[in-house]
Design an enzyme around this catalytic site. Structure first.
Site, PDB file in Angstrom:
ATOM      1  N   SER A  92     -97.576 -29.597 -51.227  1.00 13.83           N
ATOM      2  CA  SER A  92     -97.682 -30.622 -50.197  1.00 13.83           C
ATOM      3  C   SER A  92     -97.401 -29.997 -48.840  1.00 13.83           C
ATOM      4  O   SER A  92     -96.546 -29.122 -48.721  1.00 13.83           O
ATOM      5  CB  SER A  92     -96.684 -31.749 -50.476  1.00 13.83           C
ATOM      6  OG  SER A  92     -96.709 -32.720 -49.445  1.00 13.83           O
ATOM      7  N   HIS A 145    -102.198 -33.549 -43.057  1.00 10.86           N
ATOM      8  CA  HIS A 145    -101.402 -33.617 -44.285  1.00 10.86           C
ATOM      9  C   HIS A 145    -102.304 -33.350 -45.474  1.00 10.86           C
ATOM     10  O   HIS A 145    -103.469 -33.732 -45.487  1.00 10.86           O
ATOM     11  CB  HIS A 145    -100.775 -35.007 -44.435  1.00 10.86           C
ATOM     12  CG  HIS A 145    -100.432 -35.334 -45.861  1.00 10.86           C
ATOM     13  ND1 HIS A 145    -101.170 -36.225 -46.607  1.00 10.86           N
ATOM     14  CD2 HIS A 145     -99.471 -34.865 -46.685  1.00 10.86           C
ATOM     15  CE1 HIS A 145    -100.651 -36.307 -47.824  1.00 10.86           C
ATOM     16  NE2 HIS A 145     -99.620 -35.488 -47.903  1.00 10.86           N
ATOM     17  N   ASN A 192    -101.842 -32.933 -50.061  1.00 10.13           N
ATOM     18  CA  ASN A 192    -101.053 -32.685 -51.260  1.00 10.13           C
ATOM     19  C   ASN A 192    -101.981 -32.701 -52.464  1.00 10.13           C
ATOM     20  O   ASN A 192    -102.902 -33.502 -52.556  1.00 10.13           O
ATOM     21  CB  ASN A 192     -99.918 -33.705 -51.414  1.00 10.13           C
ATOM     22  CG  ASN A 192    -100.392 -35.037 -51.957  1.00 10.13           C
ATOM     23  OD1 ASN A 192    -100.417 -35.282 -53.163  1.00 10.13           O
ATOM     24  ND2 ASN A 192    -100.798 -35.926 -51.046  1.00 10.13           N
ATOM     25  N   TYR A 193    -101.740 -31.761 -53.379  1.00  8.82           N
ATOM     26  CA  TYR A 193    -102.535 -31.650 -54.608  1.00  8.82           C
ATOM     27  C   TYR A 193    -101.579 -31.354 -55.761  1.00  8.82           C
ATOM     28  O   TYR A 193    -100.623 -30.601 -55.599  1.00  8.82           O
ATOM     29  CB  TYR A 193    -103.587 -30.547 -54.484  1.00  8.82           C
ATOM     30  CG  TYR A 193    -104.574 -30.830 -53.382  1.00  8.82           C
ATOM     31  CD1 TYR A 193    -105.593 -31.751 -53.563  1.00  8.82           C
ATOM     32  CD2 TYR A 193    -104.455 -30.205 -52.142  1.00  8.82           C
ATOM     33  CE1 TYR A 193    -106.493 -32.040 -52.545  1.00  8.82           C
ATOM     34  CE2 TYR A 193    -105.342 -30.492 -51.117  1.00  8.82           C
ATOM     35  CZ  TYR A 193    -106.362 -31.416 -51.324  1.00  8.82           C
ATOM     36  OH  TYR A 193    -107.227 -31.702 -50.304  1.00  8.82           O
ATOM     37  N   ARG A 194    -101.829 -31.959 -56.923  1.00 11.13           N
ATOM     38  CA  ARG A 194    -100.868 -31.847 -58.000  1.00 11.13           C
ATOM     39  C   ARG A 194    -101.524 -31.951 -59.374  1.00 11.13           C
ATOM     40  O   ARG A 194    -102.635 -32.474 -59.519  1.00 11.13           O
ATOM     41  CB  ARG A 194     -99.794 -32.933 -57.871  1.00 11.13           C
ATOM     42  CG  ARG A 194    -100.346 -34.304 -58.124  1.00 11.13           C
ATOM     43  CD  ARG A 194     -99.628 -35.388 -57.351  1.00 11.13           C
ATOM     44  NE  ARG A 194    -100.469 -36.569 -57.312  1.00 11.13           N
ATOM     45  CZ  ARG A 194    -101.429 -36.757 -56.413  1.00 11.13           C
ATOM     46  NH1 ARG A 194    -101.631 -35.847 -55.475  1.00 11.13           N
ATOM     47  NH2 ARG A 194    -102.178 -37.815 -56.440  1.00 11.13           N
TER      48      ARG A 194
END
Length: 284
Positions: free
Chosen positions: A176, A190, A192-194
């Site tokens: 993130s 911004h 974020n990768y998950r």
């Protein structure tokens, strides 16, 4: 906010279909993530369910040096597993992004904090502050283990057909970042990768193993410049088109639909709450 993108930093302004759509949130199964909201720890872990007690994750412990891996020994033995590959990828991406940001800033340098959890997992938080270009920039990774009740698992999957009694162990890893330039004409960014995976085997109490990817990115300008918006979306489209030309329009529509917030009816409870925020003196 909670959406197919699981955006970690919510937006409070209303959006309109006539305004430039600045968010792009690729996520292969949006209904699976609609019940998630971000954790509020300083290290920006991946996410938890809306009920504060729904997911159990142990408190982090700061460490002096970053370890080679945050995976449990049983996971770390298989270097070809998706857990090992995803951890390796986010560590490499963190190094790459931080290096590029330092080069762009010219003077600012990232400070690093590492942390672990007793039950396994941990993360690396990096922050650049008061640089020549960036007022503050953070690039953080998390690799965490936890436990969720079956109700939380059902909400995350948006299905109950394979639900079994008992807690459901899970694994989550992601990266993130939030970038705040000093120049007000330069937009905040911004992303974020998950990767998220339930850890219960098919013959164990809980639920069969399930997994999914999620993530998103958004451009947040104080002053909107059309060329910035076009550049932002062209990069997203180029990345999607490498795999499937249908990805970009599909993912963008999911994002547009989610981030459109309809203005509440005048006199409703939502309207009163909004009015109190806009005109606080009238409610004191």
């Amino acid at each position: 906010s909670s959406s197919s993108s699981l955006s970690l930093f919510p937006f409070s302004s209303y959006s309109c279909s006539k305004q430039p759509q600045l968010r792009f949130c690729p996520s292969p199964t949006p209904t699976r993530l609609t019940h998630f909201t971000p954790l509020t720890t300083p290290n920006y872990p991946i996410g938890k369910l809306m009920t504060p007690s729904a997911v159990s994750i142990e408190k982090e412990t700061m460490i002096s040096e970053r370890p080679h891996t945050f995976l449990r020994e049983t996971d770390g033995k298989d270097d070809g597993s998706i857990r090992a590959r995803f951890q390796r990828m986010i560590m490499e991406v963190q190094d790459s992004v931080c290096g590029a940001l330092e080069a762009l800033d010219g003077t600012g340098k990232f400070k690093e904090d590492s942390w672990t959890r007793p039950g396994g997992g941990g993360g690396i938080s990096r922050v650049l502050q008061d640089g020549a270009v960036f007022e503050k920039a953070g690039v953080n990774i998390s690799v965490v283990y936890g436990v969720m009740p079956p109700e939380a698992y059902r909400a995350a999957k948006a299905a109950a057909t394979d639900l079994k009694p008992g807690p459901v162990p899970f694994f989550a890893a992601g990266i993130s970042s939030v970038l705040h330039p000093k120049n007000p004409f330069a937009p905040t960014l911004h992303f974020n990768y998950r990767y998220f995976e339930t850890d219960a085997s098919k013959d164990a109490p809980g639920a069969p193993r399930q997994w999914w990817f999620g993530g998103g990115t958004d451009l947040t300008p104080a002053y909107i410049f059309e060329e910035d918006v076009k550049h932002f979306h062209s990069i997203q489209k180029r990345a999607c088109d490498k795999f499937d030309s249908s990805f970009y329009p599909r993912f963008k529509k999911w994002c547009d639909d989610y981030f459109y917030i309809k203005k509440p009816e005048e006199g409703s409870e939502e309207w009163k709450l909004l009015d109190a925020c806009i005109n606080p003196k009238e409610w004191i």
